[in-house]
Write an enzyme that holds these catalytic residues in place. Structure first.
Site, PDB file in Angstrom:
ATOM      1  N   LYS A 208       8.804 -49.920  45.386  1.00 27.27           N
ATOM      2  CA  LYS A 208       9.863 -50.359  44.458  1.00 27.27           C
ATOM      3  C   LYS A 208      10.215 -51.820  44.728  1.00 27.27           C
ATOM      4  O   LYS A 208      10.259 -52.632  43.825  1.00 27.27           O
ATOM      5  CB  LYS A 208      11.087 -49.447  44.640  1.00 27.27           C
ATOM      6  CG  LYS A 208      12.219 -49.749  43.719  1.00 27.27           C
ATOM      7  CD  LYS A 208      13.333 -48.730  43.871  1.00 27.27           C
ATOM      8  CE  LYS A 208      14.567 -49.228  43.111  1.00 27.27           C
ATOM      9  NZ  LYS A 208      15.712 -48.349  43.249  1.00 27.27           N
ATOM     10  N   GLU A 214       5.919 -51.508  56.155  1.00 29.32           N
ATOM     11  CA  GLU A 214       4.756 -50.624  56.338  1.00 29.32           C
ATOM     12  C   GLU A 214       3.783 -50.784  55.167  1.00 29.32           C
ATOM     13  O   GLU A 214       2.569 -50.914  55.350  1.00 29.32           O
ATOM     14  CB  GLU A 214       5.202 -49.155  56.425  1.00 29.32           C
ATOM     15  CG  GLU A 214       6.031 -48.806  57.643  1.00 29.32           C
ATOM     16  CD  GLU A 214       7.526 -49.090  57.470  1.00 29.32           C
ATOM     17  OE1 GLU A 214       7.910 -49.774  56.485  1.00 29.32           O
ATOM     18  OE2 GLU A 214       8.293 -48.647  58.340  1.00 29.32           O
ATOM     19  N   GLY A 270      14.246 -44.565  44.945  1.00 31.87           N
ATOM     20  CA  GLY A 270      12.911 -44.296  45.504  1.00 31.87           C
ATOM     21  C   GLY A 270      12.592 -42.813  45.584  1.00 31.87           C
ATOM     22  O   GLY A 270      11.521 -42.358  45.188  1.00 31.87           O
ATOM     23  N   ARG A 271      13.545 -42.036  46.092  1.00 29.72           N
ATOM     24  CA  ARG A 271      13.279 -40.593  46.278  1.00 29.72           C
ATOM     25  C   ARG A 271      13.408 -39.804  44.980  1.00 29.72           C
ATOM     26  O   ARG A 271      13.272 -38.583  44.985  1.00 29.72           O
ATOM     27  CB  ARG A 271      14.184 -40.039  47.378  1.00 29.72           C
ATOM     28  CG  ARG A 271      15.667 -40.291  47.160  1.00 29.72           C
ATOM     29  CD  ARG A 271      16.467 -40.052  48.431  1.00 29.72           C
ATOM     30  NE  ARG A 271      17.875 -40.380  48.298  1.00 29.72           N
ATOM     31  CZ  ARG A 271      18.385 -41.590  48.505  1.00 29.72           C
ATOM     32  NH1 ARG A 271      17.600 -42.587  48.850  1.00 29.72           N
ATOM     33  NH2 ARG A 271      19.675 -41.794  48.384  1.00 29.72           N
ATOM     34  N   GLU A 356      18.036 -38.116  52.855  1.00 30.73           N
ATOM     35  CA  GLU A 356      18.349 -39.518  52.596  1.00 30.73           C
ATOM     36  C   GLU A 356      19.501 -39.588  51.575  1.00 30.73           C
ATOM     37  O   GLU A 356      20.276 -40.532  51.566  1.00 30.73           O
ATOM     38  CB  GLU A 356      17.113 -40.275  52.083  1.00 30.73           C
ATOM     39  CG  GLU A 356      17.191 -41.781  52.345  1.00 30.73           C
ATOM     40  CD  GLU A 356      15.897 -42.532  52.028  1.00 30.73           C
ATOM     41  OE1 GLU A 356      15.608 -42.747  50.844  1.00 30.73           O
ATOM     42  OE2 GLU A 356      15.178 -42.915  52.976  1.00 30.73           O
ATOM     43  N   HIS A 387       4.546 -16.410  61.300  1.00 34.33           N
ATOM     44  CA  HIS A 387       3.919 -16.246  62.617  1.00 34.33           C
ATOM     45  C   HIS A 387       4.299 -17.377  63.548  1.00 34.33           C
ATOM     46  O   HIS A 387       3.601 -17.663  64.512  1.00 34.33           O
ATOM     47  CB  HIS A 387       2.407 -16.142  62.459  1.00 34.33           C
ATOM     48  CG  HIS A 387       2.026 -14.903  61.708  1.00 34.33           C
ATOM     49  ND1 HIS A 387       1.783 -13.699  62.327  1.00 34.33           N
ATOM     50  CD2 HIS A 387       1.924 -14.673  60.380  1.00 34.33           C
ATOM     51  CE1 HIS A 387       1.512 -12.776  61.414  1.00 34.33           C
ATOM     52  NE2 HIS A 387       1.600 -13.347  60.210  1.00 34.33           N
ATOM     53  N   LYS A 507      15.176 -50.954  60.621  1.00 39.83           N
ATOM     54  CA  LYS A 507      14.230 -51.914  60.019  1.00 39.83           C
ATOM     55  C   LYS A 507      14.504 -53.319  60.566  1.00 39.83           C
ATOM     56  O   LYS A 507      13.587 -54.049  60.946  1.00 39.83           O
ATOM     57  CB  LYS A 507      14.435 -51.976  58.499  1.00 39.83           C
ATOM     58  CG  LYS A 507      13.851 -50.847  57.705  1.00 39.83           C
ATOM     59  CD  LYS A 507      13.971 -51.188  56.206  1.00 39.83           C
ATOM     60  CE  LYS A 507      13.836 -49.981  55.335  1.00 39.83           C
ATOM     61  NZ  LYS A 507      14.122 -50.245  53.920  1.00 39.83           N
TER      62      LYS A 507
HETATM   63  O1  F6P Z   1      13.226 -45.944  53.907  1.00 45.84           O
HETATM   64  C1  F6P Z   1      14.044 -46.410  52.920  1.00 45.84           C
HETATM   65  C2  F6P Z   1      13.379 -46.611  51.601  1.00 45.84           C
HETATM   66  O2  F6P Z   1      14.087 -47.609  50.951  1.00 45.84           O
HETATM   67  C3  F6P Z   1      13.311 -45.359  50.761  1.00 45.84           C
HETATM   68  O3  F6P Z   1      14.498 -45.049  50.133  1.00 45.84           O
HETATM   69  C4  F6P Z   1      12.220 -45.701  49.838  1.00 45.84           C
HETATM   70  O4  F6P Z   1      11.763 -44.574  49.173  1.00 45.84           O
HETATM   71  C5  F6P Z   1      11.229 -46.289  50.807  1.00 45.84           C
HETATM   72  O5  F6P Z   1      12.029 -47.020  51.708  1.00 45.84           O
HETATM   73  C6  F6P Z   1      10.164 -47.159  50.208  1.00 45.84           C
HETATM   74  O6  F6P Z   1      10.683 -48.260  49.554  1.00 45.84           O
HETATM   75  P1  F6P Z   1       9.798 -49.125  48.582  1.00 45.84           P
HETATM   76  O7  F6P Z   1       9.348 -48.263  47.468  1.00 45.84           O
HETATM   77  O8  F6P Z   1      10.679 -50.241  48.126  1.00 45.84           O
HETATM   78  O9  F6P Z   1       8.624 -49.650  49.369  1.00 45.84           O
END
Ligand code: F6P
Length: 546
Positions: A208, A214, A270-271, A356, A387, A507
């Site tokens: 987003k 990452e 995002g979620r 979240e 199990h 972060k």
């Molecule tokens: O970990 C926090 C967060 O902002 C989530 O809410 C989101 O889904 C994820 O990081 C990834 O964010 P982006 O889509 O901006 O890379």
């Protein structure tokens, strides 16, 4: 309407008193008293049979919980969400994931503008692109068709796509390979591209913000991997990278042509985004028609949520039951147990959606809450879980409300498997609710010394969600159900279910520590003594490696 603090709402005090009265009632008594309980405490909507009879509730409990929903201004909040109000107050954003699945021709306004045409313009662009890739019309840089798709993203830009791909694998184009990279651990990337041919690989960089550490690290590694496989020709990027983002500027900076960017909007959290362009990998896998069917499933539940009276409203009922156990029984977790192997990543997906969203200790106004908010969601596909951890659910000391999710039909009808699977669902909920009394255990000839071990107290609550089959539409319905349930819970707790400030501190600290790990000279460390020592030990260990 201004809503009083939770403990000042009349239903709250009434529920507290009521809980004292009913907390020792056993499901055995409740079922014995009402021979029709299992048919009465059931709601059927949008093809979902929701049995909530095996909960530790009476009719009065439900009346009071529904009163709590009303006193929490729930209808106003639902209306505000669908109206595009900025109900994500700490980020001053609207929350309009419902617009992502509104049918063409519908109208959902944000700042006076109907956003539905924009949503469908992106869906159309996704569909056109998906068709071209799936048919082989879209060629890689060397003229070969795309056979592998790698989605790079994390959190909401990964969990939804992975879950949906796994859930709908039966509908996926099996001649193509779909992989997902999220972790900054290089192993994730290395394994995801293992055996792939760069000439036939398409990367979808899903983010987003397009700034997530990452994802951007993995995206750069992917670019290096691709270019080294294609003799360094950077013109190849255009054919092997597309982006899904709200941030065109960063996409262009990375080197992806914004013509190959699929957009969404800051009113999509995002979620809550797996049905936006973030679902591009899903559409590539299952095709535009199945994707559209999934959106219809979402929309059906949206409409149900918006219009059904609370007492027959699935997300509302699910949320109220979650509040009942969380706030009155002190239950700390909810287990989600899908009896459908294709839903193996559903609990992981729900963890971000629920935790979240509702893992907050202040209200939307910034006041400390004096009650528990979001419970911990966890789970595994049923049968396997039986199990493993079910022992604790049956005989442990904690109360763990469970959601059992089952389907009448399987995509893989082999022999007696499905009847056996479903027998396990029904057996588990029965065992949890009714247990096994001393009399029953004795009657089996169990010696006295073994009795305590073989007793099952029962009275362990569960919901059962029974659907016809795990189709794309059914998946959309299930996800929407939990999305709205999360929102209802957040409304009762008066928290902002749509921000996520709790992920920021870690972060920021990582950004400070990265150069301390990478610097050639020993850095001046100004953390606490534990963190300093760990950094020094890591630097030493990595120097001593092979
Ligand atoms: O970990 C926090 C967060 O902002 C989530 O809410 C989101 O889904 C994820 O990081 C990834 O964010 P982006 O889509 O901006 O890379």
């Amino acid at each position: 309407m201004s809503v009083p603090a939770l403990h000042l709402r009349p239903a709250w005090a009434l529920l507290k008193r009521h809980h004292q009265k009913v907390r020792r009632l056993h499901l055995r008594q409740l079922f014995a008293k009402d021979g029709k309980r299992g048919e009465r405490l059931v709601v059927e909507a949008a093809g979902i049979y929701f049995d909530y009879s095996k909960n530790r509730i009476t009719d009065e409990t439900m009346e009071l919980l529904l009163q709590l929903a009303r006193e929490s201004g729930l209808q106003d909040r639902i209306d505000a969400m669908f109206r595009g109000d900025r109900i994500n107050t700490s980020e001053k954003r609207a929350v309009l994931h419902v617009a992502l699945r509104a049918p063409r021709g519908a109208s959902i306004l944000f700042d006076g503008q109907n956003v539905v045409p924009e949503v469908h313009a992106v869906l159309d662009k996704m569909a056109e692109f998906s068709q071209r890739v799936r048919s082989g019309a879209w060629k890689g840089h060397t003229g070969k068709r795309i056979r592998s798709v790698v989605n790079i993203g994390i959190g909401g830009s990964d969990l939804g796509p992975v879950m949906a791909y796994e859930a709908l694998k039966h509908y996926a184009e099996r001649s193509m390979t779909f992989r997902f990279v999220s972790n900054v651990d290089a192993t994730d990337f290395a394994e995801a591209v293992h055996g792939l041919d760069p000439e036939e690989t398409l990367f979808i960089v899903s983010s987003k913000t397009f700034t997530t550490l990452e994802t951007m690290t993995n995206a750069h590694t992917a670019r290096d991997w691709l270019l080294s496989g294609l003799k360094g020709d950077s013109a190849a990027i255009a054919k092997h990278f597309v982006a899904v983002s709200t941030n065109a500027q960063e996409v262009a900076k990375f080197g992806i042509d914004t013509a190959n960017m699929f957009g969404f909007w800051d009113w999509v959290g995002g979620r809550y985004s797996m049905d936006s362009a973030i679902g591009l990998s899903t559409m590539l896998a299952i095709g535009p028609d199945n994707f559209a069917a999934m959106l219809e499933g979402f929309h059906e539940i949206d409409e149900h949520f918006r219009t059904a009276p609370f007492e027959r409203n699935l997300p509302v009922l699910m949320a109220l039951l979650a509040v009942w156990y969380n706030n009155f029984f002190g239950a700390q977790t909810v287990a989600v147990l899908p009896y459908e192997q294709y839903l193996k990543r559903f609990p992981a997906y729900l963890q971000q959606l629920t935790m979240e969203s509702n893992g907050k200790h202040v209200t939307a106004d910034g006041a400390d809450v004096n009650y528990d908010t979001g419970p911990i969601y966890w789970g595994e596909p049923g049968a396997n879980g039986q199990h493993s951890f079910y022992q604790l659910i049956h005989q442990g000391t904690r109360l763990i409300p469970c959601d059992f999710i089952a389907f009448a039909r399987t995509a893989n009808p082999l022999g007696r498997h499905q009847d056996m699977l479903l027998a396990n669902v029904f057996a588990q909920t029965e065992a949890l609710a009714f247990g096994k009394t001393e009399k029953q255990v004795k009657a089996e000839g169990t010696p006295d010394w073994l009795l305590p071990h073989r007793l099952f107290e029962g009275n362990r609550p569960s919901n059962t969600l029974l659907l016809e089959a795990l189709t794309p539409a059914a998946l959309g319905k299930l996800v929407a159900l939990y999305e709205h349930s999360v929102f209802v819970q957040g409304t009762i707790w008066q928290i902002d279910s749509f921000d996520q400030w709790g992920v920021e501190l870690g972060k920021a600290l990582a950004q400070r520590i990265i150069p301390e790990l990478e610097s050639a000279a020993d850095p001046e460390l100004e953390h606490d003594s534990s963190t300093n020592a760990l950094i020094r030990r890591y630097r030493k260990l990595k120097r001593s490696g092979p």
